[in-house]
Design a protein around this motif. Structure first.
Motif, PDB file in Angstrom:
ATOM      1  N   THR A  64       0.965  -1.317  -0.074  1.00 16.79           N
ATOM      2  CA  THR A  64      -0.018   0.064   0.028  1.00 16.79           C
ATOM      3  C   THR A  64       0.909   1.269  -0.113  1.00 16.79           C
ATOM      4  O   THR A  64       1.881   1.385   0.705  1.00 16.79           O
ATOM      5  CB  THR A  64      -0.903   0.038   1.281  1.00 16.79           C
ATOM      6  N   LEU A  66       1.486   4.767   1.300  1.00 18.46           N
ATOM      7  CA  LEU A  66       1.149   5.468   2.562  1.00 18.46           C
ATOM      8  C   LEU A  66       0.588   6.752   2.473  1.00 18.46           C
ATOM      9  O   LEU A  66      -0.392   7.243   3.181  1.00 18.46           O
ATOM     10  CB  LEU A  66       2.518   5.560   3.411  1.00 18.46           C
ATOM     11  N   GLU A  67       0.822   7.412   1.474  1.00 23.39           N
ATOM     12  CA  GLU A  67       0.297   8.911   1.208  1.00 23.39           C
ATOM     13  C   GLU A  67      -1.063   8.985   0.632  1.00 23.39           C
ATOM     14  O   GLU A  67      -1.791   9.745   1.057  1.00 23.39           O
ATOM     15  CB  GLU A  67       1.287   9.530   0.237  1.00 23.39           C
ATOM     16  N   ASN A  69      -2.722   5.990   0.524  1.00 21.77           N
ATOM     17  CA  ASN A  69      -3.758   4.862   0.843  1.00 21.77           C
ATOM     18  C   ASN A  69      -4.128   3.731  -0.150  1.00 21.77           C
ATOM     19  O   ASN A  69      -4.992   3.073   0.012  1.00 21.77           O
ATOM     20  CB  ASN A  69      -4.920   5.182   1.772  1.00 21.77           C
ATOM     21  N   SER A 125       4.042   0.500   2.632  1.00 27.97           N
ATOM     22  CA  SER A 125       3.905  -0.226   3.645  1.00 27.97           C
ATOM     23  C   SER A 125       3.331  -1.794   3.071  1.00 27.97           C
ATOM     24  O   SER A 125       2.707  -1.681   1.846  1.00 27.97           O
ATOM     25  CB  SER A 125       3.374   0.102   4.705  1.00 27.97           C
ATOM     26  N   PHE A 126       3.492  -2.824   3.726  1.00 30.00           N
ATOM     27  CA  PHE A 126       2.820  -4.108   3.386  1.00 30.00           C
ATOM     28  C   PHE A 126       1.876  -4.714   4.428  1.00 30.00           C
ATOM     29  O   PHE A 126       2.150  -4.353   5.481  1.00 30.00           O
ATOM     30  CB  PHE A 126       3.897  -4.932   2.799  1.00 30.00           C
ATOM     31  N   ASP A 127       0.924  -5.511   4.166  1.00 35.83           N
ATOM     32  CA  ASP A 127       0.261  -6.103   5.146  1.00 35.83           C
ATOM     33  C   ASP A 127      -0.148  -7.718   4.236  1.00 35.83           C
ATOM     34  O   ASP A 127       0.126  -7.833   3.208  1.00 35.83           O
ATOM     35  CB  ASP A 127      -1.293  -5.504   5.000  1.00 35.83           C
TER      36      ASP A 127
END
Lengths: 180, 668
Positions: A64, A66-67, A69, A125-127
């Motif tokens: 994703t 971050l800025e 989303n 970032s990751f999920d």
């Protein structure tokens, strides 16, 4: 590896597949900080249990921005579990060497794929999402999430491998570069 | 006083004089008188003097008093001034106190700042200490390194010495080397000469070899020449032979051409033969065909004769065939209709069969009923027989009793019994009649059922007949049916293909959805760790943003405070400066200038006699100042006329006023 050289058991299969995920995600995201590595091992150990129970359907790695989303990349690993392996404990006739070879070729393809995907220019970032059976009890520290689907995506199907108990189909979806 | 003393002295002198002489006494008296006169003159003088002094004293006294009064008035005026000044000073003290409070605030701020600075200083000290420790360690390291350097230097010196020895050796060796070189040069010269010799030698050898080769060539040539000579000797024979051979050749060529011609002829003949054979076979076949056709023709002619149709030509035949086909079509149509009828009949037959089976079952039931009824009837008849027998028996018994006993003794009992028996009889009879009626009814029912059965059977038979008649035409119907079914099958096939395509499209879509990560929420749930990196990063970002905002707000607040403080300070400074300026103006020019309203200035002189005495100036639109009328200005008519109207100088006017007031105060 608890399984013998002759065949593969459910437990051995779960461990192999979990190991594959650990490697695969590492090769997609490298380099990882120790904190993120802890997170990954945490998820993979839980995943191993679910693989052993044959209640997991998909593992998804979501990257994703971050800025905004926005979801930019989505690595999806479909897992087909042969639930009959839960009843019969007899090992399957597939040598670990061939499974290892299959896994290696997928990892190679994954690393090659990473190079042609659009560059991630913004901080990301990751999920890790896990698709499970509906009747599964959600453990502590876990919660329900959305599928995090990419708007306007391109999809590429990658190779698959099977331990003859778990079959893993890999694919990646990424945001179309002109749509970014 | 003096007089008194003189009186006292006299008696004493008198005693002396009485003792001495009377002359002396007169002299004394005269001198005394002189003295007294002198004394008198002196005293009068003195008196006058004192009188004058007294007058002077009085005068001075008066003057002093006057002066004192003047001083008193001055002091009173001074006192008033002092009071005014005191008020001013009180005002100033207040301001100063305020300033002091502000200063205290500033001081506290400064103290706080100081503290933070101290903290910073401490932190810096700590850092300094750390650096010092590092520096110490570095110094130690450097000292150790220096030691090493010293050691290394020693080593270097050692090495130098060894190097010098080595150089000495080297020189010796070089000398030796030079010697060796010289020797080498000599040797090399020798070598070169040797090589030259060797090369010349090798050249010679090569020459020798070449010569040898040429010799062998020569020998070969000689051999060749010999053979050629032999051949040359054979040449005339050869030419003769050649001629002969040429002749032969020409002859052979002619014969070959002849031969090829002959061969072609043979080929042509063979082909002709084959063709002839083929034609022969064909001829046979054609003859056979002809015979067959003649037979057929006969047959047809016979057919024509036998059938009575005019079939003599193929046209006739085709016409006939068309007619037959038309007839066939008509028959087919008939067949279709018959088939449909057959189907309808079959359907009705099926229905009738069902009905028949129902009817049969009904008849069976009825037969059973009838049998049961018959059985019942038989049983009832038996019972009737039994009962009649019983009745007869009873009657006989009764008769015997009647005959035996007297009719009067048991007659009531007997009568009673008799009646009972008769009742029973009647009941049984009525029951019997009922049963009979039921029986007859059942028999009737069976009869009707039988009739129905018969009619149904009849229908069945006629239907069967119909079926057999229709059966012939049923094959056509089945064909039709088959074609319809085929059509249906084709339609279904098309439908199936369409559905398959749709299915494929849908599967592709499903695949795509699956690739994109869609899922069935009924069967699947999506989980993730609550503390995943994305959530953590988002949280951090949020916090950073908030912190930044807070910082910004704090910065702005600080800026605002500092600007306010600066404003405050500027205000104070301005006020102070203005006050200072005004006091300086007051002190230097002797006028206190106040702004009463906009563009109006009130000037109060230091030397004004009354507190309210003041001059009022108004600033005009072009910057010029105009004197306004006040109570005080009314008293200055002359100066106004002179300095303002005539000289047109406000400063001169003001100075004049000052001087006037000053002179008024000082000269009284």
């Amino acid at each position: 590896m608890t399984s013998t050289l002759k065949g593969i058991t459910l437990k051995g299969s779960a461990e192999l597949v979990a190991e594959f995920f650990s490697f695969g995600i590492n090769s997609i995201l490298s380099p990882l900080t120790p904190k993120l590595k802890d997170y990954l091992t945490n998820v993979v150990s839980q995943l191993k249990d679910w693989l052993f129970e044959c209640t997991v359907q998909k593992l998804v790695l979501v990257i994703t921005c971050l800025e905004t989303n926005e979801v930019l990349e989505r690595w999806q690993f479909d897992i087909e579990c042969d639930k009959s392996a839960k009843e019969s404990s007899a090992p399957r006739e597939k040598s670990i060497k061939t499974i290892h070879d299959e896994i290696r070729s997928i990892i190679r393809q994954v690393t090659a794929t990473v190079s042609f995907l659009p560059l991630l220019e913004t901080p990301c970032s990751f999920d890790l999402l896990v698709y499970t059976d509906k009747d599964l009890v959600v453990p502590d520290m876990w919660e329900e999430s959305g599928p995090q689907i990419i708007d306007q995506s391109e999809e590429v199907r990658l190779r698959s491998f099977t331990t003859s108990i778990h079959k893993v189909n890999s694919m990646v979806a990424y945001k179309r570069s002109e749509a970014v | 006083m003096i007089t008194v003393t003189a009186d006292l002295n006299i008696p004493r002198g008198c005693r002396i004089a009485q003792q001495g002489s009377g002359i002396l006494q007169s002299q004394y008296k005269r001198s005394m008188e002189l003295l007294e006169a002198a004394e008198r003159v002196h005293s009068t003088n003195r008196y006058r003097q004192l009188d004058q002094e007294k007058k002077q004293m009085e005068l001075s006294h008066k003057r002093a008093r006057f002066e004192l009064e003047k001083v008193a008035s001055d002091s009173a005026r001074d006192h008033e001034h002092e009071v005014d000044r005191n008020q001013d000073l009180l005002g100033r003290i207040k301001k100063l106190e305020e300033r002091e409070i502000d200063a205290a605030k500033n001081l506290s701020d400064q103290v706080e700042a100081n503290r933070s600075v101290r903290k910073n200083l401490e932190a810096l000290n700590k850092k300094l200490e750390e650096r010092d420790s590092r520096l110490n360690s570095a110094n130690q390291a450097s000292s150790s390194l220096k030691d090493e350097i010293r050691e290394l230097k020693q080593k270097i010196q050692n090495k130098d010495s060894t190097i010098s020895s080595q150089t000495l050796e080297n020189q010796e060796l070089q000398e030796q080397l030079d010697l060796q070189r010289r020797k080498y040069q000599e040797v090399s010269q020798l070598c070169q000469s040797l090589q030259a010799a060797e090369s010349s030698c090798s050249e010679h050898i090569i020459k020798i070899k070449e010569l040898e080769r040429r010799l062998t060539f020569q020998e070969q040539d000689i051999a060749i020449v010999k053979t050629v000579k032999l051949e040359v000797a054979r040449l005339p024979d050869m030419e003769k032979e050649l001629k002969r051979l040429r002749e032969d050749n020409a002859f052979l060529r002619e014969s070959r051409e002849n031969c090829s011609l002959l061969k072609e002829e043979v080929e042509g003949l063979r082909r002709k033969l084959e063709r002839m054979e083929k034609t022969k076979e064909e001829l046979i076949n054609v003859e056979l065909d002809k015979e067959r056709l003649a037979e057929k023709l006969h047959a047809w002619e016979n057919l024509g004769q036998s059938t009575g149709l005019n079939i003599r030509k193929p046209d006739d035949l085709s016409r006939e065939v068309i007619q037959i086909q038309q007839r066939e079509i008509a028959l087919k149509e008939q067949n279709y209709t018959l088939n449909s009828r057959v189907r309808s009949v079959e359907r009705s037959q099926a229905e009738l069969r069902a009905e028949m089976s129902q009817q049969r079952s009904k008849t069976l039931e009825e037969q059973k009923k009838r049998e049961t009824q018959e059985a019942l009837v038989r049983r009832l008849q038996k019972r009737i027989l039994l009962l009649t027998k019983e009745r007869d028996g009873m009657r006989a018994i009764l008769e015997s009793y009647d005959s035996e006993l007297a009719p009067t003794e048991y007659s009531p009992q007997l009568n009673k019994r008799l009646r009972e028996a008769e009742d029973i009889l009647q009941k049984t009879q009525s029951h019997n009649a009922e049963m009979e009626a039921q029986l007859s009814k059942a028999q009737e029912e069976t009869m009707t059922i039988k009739l129905q059965l018969q009619t149904v059977e009849l229908e069945l038979e006629c239907l069967k007949k119909q079926q057999t008649s229709v059966a012939d035409s049923s094959s056509l119907a089945t064909k039709e049916e088959v074609s319809i079914l085929r059509q249906k099958i084709e339609d279904l096939e098309l439908e199936r293909q369409r559905l398959e395509k749709q299915n494929n499209i849908l599967e592709m879509r499903l695949e795509r959805h699956n690739l994109q990560g869609d899922y069935d929420p009924v069967k699947t749930r999506v989980l993730h760790l609550t503390m995943n990196p994305t959530a953590v990063a988002k949280q951090q970002r949020q916090q950073e943003v908030e912190a930044l905002q807070e910082e910004e707000v704090l910065d702005l607040r600080k800026q605002m405070e500092s600007s306010e403080l600066r404003n405050q300070r500027l205000k104070e400074v301005f006020q102070r400066k203005i006050q200072e300026f005004r006091t300086v103006c007051y002190v230097l020019t002797g006028y206190q200038i106040d702004i009463t309203t906009e563009n109006q200035y009130r000037l109060a002189s230091v030397y004004s006699e009354h507190m309210d005495d003041s001059l009022l100036f108004k600033k005009g639109p072009n910057g010029s100042m105009q004197l306004m009328e006040t109570e005080f200005s009314k008293t200055l008519g002359e100066m106004v006329a002179l300095h303002l109207h005539h000289q047109k100088s406000i400063p001169a006017f003001l100075s004049a006023v000052t001087l006037d007031l000053f002179s008024r105060q000082t000269t009284i």
